[in-house]
Scaffold this active site. Structure first.
Site, PDB file in Angstrom:
ATOM      1  N   THR A 282       0.826  -1.206   0.000  1.00 22.60           N
ATOM      2  CA  THR A 282       0.000   0.000   0.000  1.00 22.60           C
ATOM      3  C   THR A 282       0.863   1.259   0.000  1.00 22.60           C
ATOM      4  O   THR A 282       0.626   2.191  -0.776  1.00 22.60           O
ATOM      5  CB  THR A 282      -0.952   0.002   1.205  1.00 22.60           C
ATOM      6  OG1 THR A 282      -1.907  -1.048   1.036  1.00 22.60           O
ATOM      7  CG2 THR A 282      -1.687   1.326   1.326  1.00 22.60           C
TER       8      THR A 282
ATOM      9  N   ASN B  92      -5.220  -9.538  -8.069  1.00 19.41           N
ATOM     10  CA  ASN B  92      -5.304 -10.233  -6.791  1.00 19.41           C
ATOM     11  C   ASN B  92      -6.615 -10.972  -6.578  1.00 19.41           C
ATOM     12  O   ASN B  92      -6.719 -11.787  -5.661  1.00 19.41           O
ATOM     13  CB  ASN B  92      -5.089  -9.236  -5.635  1.00 19.41           C
ATOM     14  CG  ASN B  92      -6.075  -8.082  -5.684  1.00 19.41           C
ATOM     15  OD1 ASN B  92      -6.174  -7.384  -6.690  1.00 19.41           O
ATOM     16  ND2 ASN B  92      -6.810  -7.872  -4.601  1.00 19.41           N
TER      17      ASN B  92
ATOM     18  N   SER C 180       5.577  -6.457  -1.740  1.00 20.54           N
ATOM     19  CA  SER C 180       5.116  -6.496  -0.344  1.00 20.54           C
ATOM     20  C   SER C 180       5.629  -7.752   0.331  1.00 20.54           C
ATOM     21  O   SER C 180       5.392  -8.868  -0.148  1.00 20.54           O
ATOM     22  CB  SER C 180       3.587  -6.468  -0.301  1.00 20.54           C
ATOM     23  OG  SER C 180       3.128  -6.469   1.032  1.00 20.54           O
TER      24      SER C 180
ATOM     25  N   THR D  80      13.453   5.831  10.654  1.00 20.44           N
ATOM     26  CA  THR D  80      14.465   4.846  11.018  1.00 20.44           C
ATOM     27  C   THR D  80      14.108   3.477  10.445  1.00 20.44           C
ATOM     28  O   THR D  80      13.011   2.960  10.678  1.00 20.44           O
ATOM     29  CB  THR D  80      14.592   4.747  12.554  1.00 20.44           C
ATOM     30  OG1 THR D  80      14.958   6.021  13.067  1.00 20.44           O
ATOM     31  CG2 THR D  80      15.630   3.712  12.944  1.00 20.44           C
TER      32      THR D  80
ATOM     33  N   CYS E 183      -8.983  -7.051   1.269  1.00 13.77           N
ATOM     34  CA  CYS E 183      -9.163  -5.651   1.673  1.00 13.77           C
ATOM     35  C   CYS E 183     -10.620  -5.220   1.650  1.00 13.77           C
ATOM     36  O   CYS E 183     -10.991  -4.239   2.276  1.00 13.77           O
ATOM     37  CB  CYS E 183      -8.331  -4.739   0.761  1.00 13.77           C
ATOM     38  SG  CYS E 183      -6.557  -5.015   0.916  1.00 13.77           S
TER      39      CYS E 183
END
Length: 384
Positions: free
Chosen positions: A70, A149, A199, A237, A325
């Site tokens: 995403t 997907n 991903s 980070t 989703c």
């Protein structure tokens, strides 16, 4: 327990989890710190970057770490819009993209950008001629997913790349979240592709990991600004343990790609050939070379998809409706709608999605459970 919902997420590889734990324990420094602990973490981070680059045949400075698909999709779409706004405000995508692309495009439309959504045929494929007709002087981005997907249709990436050779200033982005390890690396390494999204949790890496490939010399604006990490393009980070685990997972995932593809295709075929014998079953996915080997989408007429999902759960078999989703929201499948599928069939759609750890024996268990479930709900189905 049989897990057939790998397109939603995969289970973390035990070896990747072991790497995560060891790096967490032994590489405590911030990779941006100047001291020895920081340098140790930095070297680990860069080693993982090089490993990932080597695995996808890229250069280390073309790999940028993200939190997943995403973020990667949002970054490429919106980053291109910001970076190339002086040159145009027209973007092209398809009607069957993941919501991370579709909703990014809609947000840009609200900001004054113009988006063309390419239609698909009844099988779920765009027509490259539609892309050719849609390109304009002010087009700045074309974004096309490699593998859908929901039904597994593999879009004609090479044909799109051939068209875009005549438009070198247009960014070409491919969402490869469902494509890694599925025998598509040759297409993904097409030299005309500028950006690719990956991903980690789709290939047994920790959740919250991912990366994008950004071709050397191609520029997008950062979405996250701050300390200047990732070549000043994605501040924050870095999650060194998770990145190291992602690199390990990717290496293991690609070790026998051809064998894994063959295995998944055989499992999908066994299930498809069994269920399509029943009169009220309709397959949206096809057993064809232009469909991915790990996704099978079908419907039982008259029975809602979520009902079928829960029925299989009683046998400890875990599948999904279409996109994970949208399944909890109960929203219509955007892909099936774009394919002009019968709306009543679309609400009955379920998806079986495989990985290299699934077996033919599990397919046989699935088929046996399917027989019982079909009989259980037969009274709900339309009569022939």
């Amino acid at each position: 327990m049989i897990y057939f919902d790998n397109s939603a997420t995969t289970k973390i590889d035990p070896a990747a989890l072991d790497t995560y734990n060891k790096v967490s324990e032994n590489f405590a420094g911030n990779p941006s710190s100047l001291h020895a602990l920081g340098d140790k973490a930095y070297q680990m981070l860069e080693g993982a970057r090089k490993q990932i680059a080597d695995l996808i045949q890229a250069k280390p400075d073309e790999i940028f770490f993200t939190s997943g698909g995403t973020e990667g999709d949002n970054w490429v779409v919106k980053g291109t819009a910001i970076e190339k706004r002086p040159f145009g405000k027209h973007l092209i995508t398809t009607q069957v993209e993941h919501p991370a692309i579709i909703n990014s495009m809609k947000q840009l439309e609200s900001l004054g950008f113009d988006v063309t959504y390419l239609p698909v045929d009844h099988r779920g494929f765009i027509n490259p001629d539609d892309l050719k007709a849609a390109l304009r002087d002010d087009t700045i981005l074309v974004s096309v997913m490699a593998v859908n997907n929901e039904v597994g249709a593999m879009q004609p990436i090479d044909a799109v790349a051939d068209i875009l050779k005549d438009y070198p200033t247009v960014h070409f982005h491919v969402d490869a979240v469902q494509a890694i390890g599925k025998g598509l690396m040759k297409s993904l390494r097409n030299p005309r592709i500028d950006f690719i999204t990956f991903s980690g949790h789709k290939f047994h890496a920790p959740r919250g990991t991912g990366f994008i490939y950004a071709k050397e010399g191609k520029h997008i604006a950062p979405l996250l600004t701050g300390g200047g990490q990732e070549q000043n393009l994605r501040s924050g980070t870095e999650n060194t343990p998770a990145v190291a685990a992602m690199a390990k997972a990717l290496r293991l995932h690609l070790e026998d790609e051809a064998g894994n593809v063959k295995k998944q295709a055989a499992i999908r075929q066994r299930i498809a050939e069994h269920v399509q014998q029943f009169p009220n079953v309709h397959l949206f996915s096809e057993l064809a070379p232009d469909f991915a080997p790990h996704i099978l989408c079908f419907a039982i007429r008259g029975v809602r998809g979520e009902t079928i999902v829960h029925a299989f759960e009683q046998y400890q078999i875990y599948i999904s409706t279409t996109s994970a989703c949208s399944s909890k929201k109960g929203t219509e499948s955007s892909t099936l709608a774009a394919m002009h599928a019968d709306p009543h069939l679309a609400t009955s759609a379920i998806r079986v999605s495989l990985d290299e750890n699934n077996t033919l024996a599990e397919a046989d268990e699935f088929n046996a459970a399917f027989d019982k479930i079909y009989k259980q709900f037969e009274k709900l189905m339309p009569k022939e």
